[in-house]
Design a protein around this motif. Sequence first.
Motif, PDB file in Angstrom:
ATOM      1  N   ALA A  36       0.832  -1.216   0.000  1.00 29.20           N
ATOM      2  CA  ALA A  36       0.000   0.000   0.000  1.00 29.20           C
ATOM      3  C   ALA A  36       0.863   1.260   0.000  1.00 29.20           C
ATOM      4  CB  ALA A  36      -0.933  -0.006   1.214  1.00 29.20           C
ATOM      5  N   LEU A  37       1.892   1.283   0.858  1.00 27.65           N
ATOM      6  CA  LEU A  37       2.725   2.496   0.961  1.00 27.65           C
ATOM      7  C   LEU A  37       3.609   2.655  -0.274  1.00 27.65           C
ATOM      8  CD1 LEU A  37       3.801   2.402   4.739  1.00 27.65           C
ATOM      9  CD2 LEU A  37       1.876   3.614   3.702  1.00 27.65           C
TER      10      LEU A  37
ATOM     11  N   ARG B 269       3.008   1.566  -3.370  1.00 27.88           N
ATOM     12  CA  ARG B 269       2.177   1.988  -4.518  1.00 27.88           C
ATOM     13  C   ARG B 269       1.895   3.491  -4.460  1.00 27.88           C
ATOM     14  NH1 ARG B 269      -1.618  -0.653  -7.573  1.00 27.88           N
ATOM     15  NH2 ARG B 269      -3.251   0.674  -6.744  1.00 27.88           N
ATOM     16  N   ARG B 270       1.626   3.952  -3.261  1.00 28.65           N
ATOM     17  CA  ARG B 270       1.331   5.368  -3.076  1.00 28.65           C
ATOM     18  C   ARG B 270       2.515   6.235  -3.470  1.00 28.65           C
ATOM     19  NH1 ARG B 270       1.112   8.373   1.442  1.00 28.65           N
ATOM     20  NH2 ARG B 270      -0.499   9.980   1.349  1.00 28.65           N
TER      21      ARG B 270
ATOM     22  N   LEU C  51      -4.052   7.282   6.761  1.00 21.98           N
ATOM     23  CA  LEU C  51      -4.125   6.335   5.644  1.00 21.98           C
ATOM     24  C   LEU C  51      -5.111   5.198   5.928  1.00 21.98           C
ATOM     25  CD1 LEU C  51      -0.369   6.186   4.567  1.00 21.98           C
ATOM     26  CD2 LEU C  51      -2.239   7.494   3.541  1.00 21.98           C
TER      27      LEU C  51
ATOM     28  N   VAL D  32      -6.399   3.453   2.561  1.00 19.94           N
ATOM     29  CA  VAL D  32      -5.159   3.066   1.870  1.00 19.94           C
ATOM     30  C   VAL D  32      -4.530   1.879   2.596  1.00 19.94           C
ATOM     31  CG1 VAL D  32      -2.822   3.833   1.260  1.00 19.94           C
ATOM     32  CG2 VAL D  32      -4.759   5.412   1.035  1.00 19.94           C
TER      33      VAL D  32
END
Length: 336
Positions: free
Chosen positions: A161-162, A164-165, A290, A295
Amino acid sequence: MSRILLTKLGSDAESFRLDDEPDRPLGPGDLLVALEAAPLNPADFLLSNGWYAVQPEFPFAMGAEGVGRVLEAGSAAGQALVGRRVLILPTYEQGTWADRVVVPARNVVIVGETADALQLAMLGINPATAYHLLNRYVALRPGDWIGLTLANGAVGQAVIALARRAGVKILGIVRREEAAEQVRKLGADVVIVDDGENLGDRVGQALDGAKLRLVLDGVGGPDVAAQLAPSIESGGAFVAFSAMTGQPPVMPLAELVYREISVHGLYAINWVWNAPREEIEKVYAELAELVEKGVLNASVEATYSLDQYREAIAHAQRPERSGKVLFAFDRPGTSS
Ligand SMILES: NC(=O)c1ccc[n+]([C@@H]2O[C@H](COP(=O)([O-])OP(=O)(O)OC[C@H]3O[C@@H](n4cnc5c(N)ncnc54)[C@H](OP(=O)(O)O)[C@@H]3O)[C@@H](O)[C@H]2O)c1
């Protein structure tokens, strides 16, 4: 208060018991927190077996992290905290597998009212670990590649998740096809099921000429490091955050020296124990936001009430789970 105590080393239900006793009186700096939810993590069973950084003294109050609401505050703890929703930090000074717990005020941070309780309960360890894995060792730029083992685990999900962000590309490695499908859906760019055959060649082919700037490994042992090293760029980093095989990673000498691939270990709890308070608050505020935005959203397989602790403990240690097992104090029930 009801809580789960570890009474002897081990990880089967017989090593634990449900304890009921009146709430302990608050010291001046303490808070009484009513828990909403608290997860059962792999590290809890490393601890209960005596294989963890923290050695239990018996009886030991189990549970590293969780989220709850402050019911009462000691005279020096700040009455403004009463009624607030707080994250209990994983310091191992209090056990969160409990309906209520007395916590030093320095071991909580305030979180928002609307985010999902189960997700907030899991914020203290795995998302913080993912944050440090991605930020501490190399400067990642959009378009860089990272490699990630245990990609379907909760740490892996938070890393994905992190990353990709931040526009970072992810090569995920798992050990079974169902997990691969889960990791593809999370947005990993390439997913490889490691069947013990030619991992290095398969990673090299999948990258198609690109190189990994960072490898985050939770499997351990000599194979992962040796197989992935040729796909790591010179000067890149290899970080061990766990060793499911029980073996340390071993970086081949030529990769370590001639190509200056650095090898590190991360234990996020050292950060929780030692970081300045402002930094702790800043990082958890960022991560909590997040969660709020969806996210960060670790898969959940089941929730249990405290008196179902035997089932919860067995379930949490089942191989090939599709998500986390938690104690939930307002909505017990198996979700899948
Ligand atoms: N260093 C730190 O600060 C830190 C912080 C947080 C967590 N951790 C550690 O990171 C690890 C993962 O934690 P988590 O919360 O993400 O766990 P999790 O959500 O329960 O996921 C466990 C992961 O480990 C895999 N796995 C289990 N046994 C394995 C084995 N023998 N060989 C290879 N893979 C295996 C699982 O694969 P399947 O789904 O195929 O079973 C799954 O991918 C744990 O060891 C935990 O203690 C370390």
